[in-house]
Structures are given as structure tokens and as C-alpha cells.
Design a protein around this motif. Structure first.
Motif, PDB file in Angstrom:
ATOM      1  N   ARG A  84       0.757  -1.106   0.067  1.00  0.00           N
ATOM      2  CA  ARG A  84      -0.205  -0.120  -0.114  1.00  0.00           C
ATOM      3  C   ARG A  84       0.830   1.537   0.058  1.00  0.00           C
ATOM      4  O   ARG A  84       0.229   2.499   0.285  1.00  0.00           O
ATOM      5  CB  ARG A  84      -0.971  -0.026   1.296  1.00  0.00           C
ATOM      6  N   GLU A  85       2.095   1.143  -0.186  1.00  0.00           N
ATOM      7  CA  GLU A  85       3.014   2.285  -0.350  1.00  0.00           C
ATOM      8  C   GLU A  85       4.142   2.348  -1.155  1.00  0.00           C
ATOM      9  O   GLU A  85       4.792   1.102  -1.308  1.00  0.00           O
ATOM     10  CB  GLU A  85       3.698   2.573   1.320  1.00  0.00           C
ATOM     11  N   TYR A 127      -3.321   7.820  -4.848  1.00  0.00           N
ATOM     12  CA  TYR A 127      -2.132   7.856  -4.029  1.00  0.00           C
ATOM     13  C   TYR A 127      -2.108   9.309  -3.365  1.00  0.00           C
ATOM     14  O   TYR A 127      -2.427  10.218  -3.840  1.00  0.00           O
ATOM     15  CB  TYR A 127      -0.733   7.670  -4.400  1.00  0.00           C
ATOM     16  N   LYS A 143       6.925   9.279   0.481  1.00  0.00           N
ATOM     17  CA  LYS A 143       5.934   8.168   0.606  1.00  0.00           C
ATOM     18  C   LYS A 143       4.565   8.376   0.042  1.00  0.00           C
ATOM     19  O   LYS A 143       3.892   9.398   0.457  1.00  0.00           O
ATOM     20  CB  LYS A 143       5.682   7.998   2.099  1.00  0.00           C
ATOM     21  N   THR A 145       1.133   6.774  -0.460  1.00  0.00           N
ATOM     22  CA  THR A 145       0.159   5.790   0.238  1.00  0.00           C
ATOM     23  C   THR A 145      -0.966   5.806  -0.494  1.00  0.00           C
ATOM     24  O   THR A 145      -1.625   6.587  -0.796  1.00  0.00           O
ATOM     25  CB  THR A 145       0.015   6.388   1.868  1.00  0.00           C
ATOM     26  N   LYS A 146      -1.241   4.506  -0.721  1.00  0.00           N
ATOM     27  CA  LYS A 146      -2.395   4.071  -1.540  1.00  0.00           C
ATOM     28  C   LYS A 146      -3.730   4.471  -0.751  1.00  0.00           C
ATOM     29  O   LYS A 146      -3.890   3.884   0.563  1.00  0.00           O
ATOM     30  CB  LYS A 146      -2.579   2.883  -1.814  1.00  0.00           C
TER      31      LYS A 146
END
Length: 147
Positions: A84-85, A127, A143, A145-146
Motif C-alpha cells: 500500500r505504499e 495515492y 511516501k 500511500t495508496k
């Protein structure tokens, strides 16, 4: 209202024809916008980055890295991929110079907004990006992140 022609999209081919120095851009980013917008400037820079990405025709991560170079934002590299990242490093001479200047408080909100939208365009997933400045290494860790 878009200032670009309906058929034109930003690409590494046509962006390379622009001539600019980072100093003028930095004056707008770190002095003029915060002066006009106050505490909302970082949020607006993020969304400005997203809007710029919507006007591009990037289809691969390689094109994304190349675009960052052409824009003078630095050398972007995907360094870690989780479920997820995605973790990117932004570095290079331009980034080091921006980090070591003593005039303005530096952020990378424009780049984060652009990256969030570009990664969404490339992967099809949504994201959000946040940056962390790794001062000793002169690296910006971003970063994604989804959502």
C-alpha cells in the motif's frame, strides 16, 4: 480554464524547450505564494502539482523520472515498494542546493502533488504523498500511500 491548447499535453519532449532558472521559480514558490496565500500556500502548491500532472502524458515510471529531471526538481527514484505504499527518493545537485540555502523555508509540496497524480495515472490507483527531509543525506523521501 486551461492555458494549454486542447491537443497539447506536457511531455519530456516539449518541456525541454522551456528555458528557466530555478531562482525565479523559487522566488514565486517560497516568497510570493506564501505572502499572498499565508498558511494555505502548501495545500495550494500540492494541488497545483496535481493539476500540472493532469496536463502531462506520462505512462511509465521512467517517463516520470525523466520529467522530474526536465522540471529541475531533482533525480527521482523508487526505492521501496510495499503493498500500500511506494517510497521515492528525490536527490541530486538541485535538491542539495535548495536544502542548503538560508533564505526560505523549503518544502516539496508541489512535487508531492505532482507525484501523487502521476503515480495514479500510471498505476490506476489513488495515492497521496508526504515528504520527509533527510537532512544528513540531502535526500527528500516521499511516501506515496495508496488510498
Amino acid at each position: 480554464m486551461s492555458v494549454m491548447k486542447d491537443t497539447a499535453k506536457l511531455s519530456t519532449e516539449n518541456i525541454s524547450s522551456l528555458v528557466a532558472t530555478g531562482a525565479g521559480f523559487d522566488m514565486l514558490r517560497y516568497f510570493t505564494l506564501p505572502d499572498f496565500l499565508g498558511k494555505d500556500a502548501p495545500y495550494l502548491l500540492y494541488f497545483m502539482g496535481k493539476n500540472i500532472a493532469r496536463e502531462t502524458s506520462l505512462e511509465t515510471f521512467e517517463e516520470l523520472y525523466e520529467f522530474f529531471q526536465y522540471m529541475g526538481w531533482g533525480e527521482l527514484q523508487l526505492v521501496k515498494e510495499k503493498r500500500r505504499e511506494l517510497v521515492f527518493h528525490l536527490q541530486g545537485h538541485i535538491v542539495e542546493k535548495r536544502l542548503n540555502q538560508k533564505i526560505y523555508q523549503i518544502d516539496f509540496r508541489l512535487e508531492c502533488g505532482f507525484l501523487a497524480e502521476a503515480v495514479q495515472s500510471i498505476t490506476g490507483d489513488t495515492y497521496e504523498c508526504i515528504e520527509e527531509i533527510l537532512t544528513k543525506e540531502n535526500i527528500i523521501e516521499i511516501k506515496a500511500t495508496k488510498e
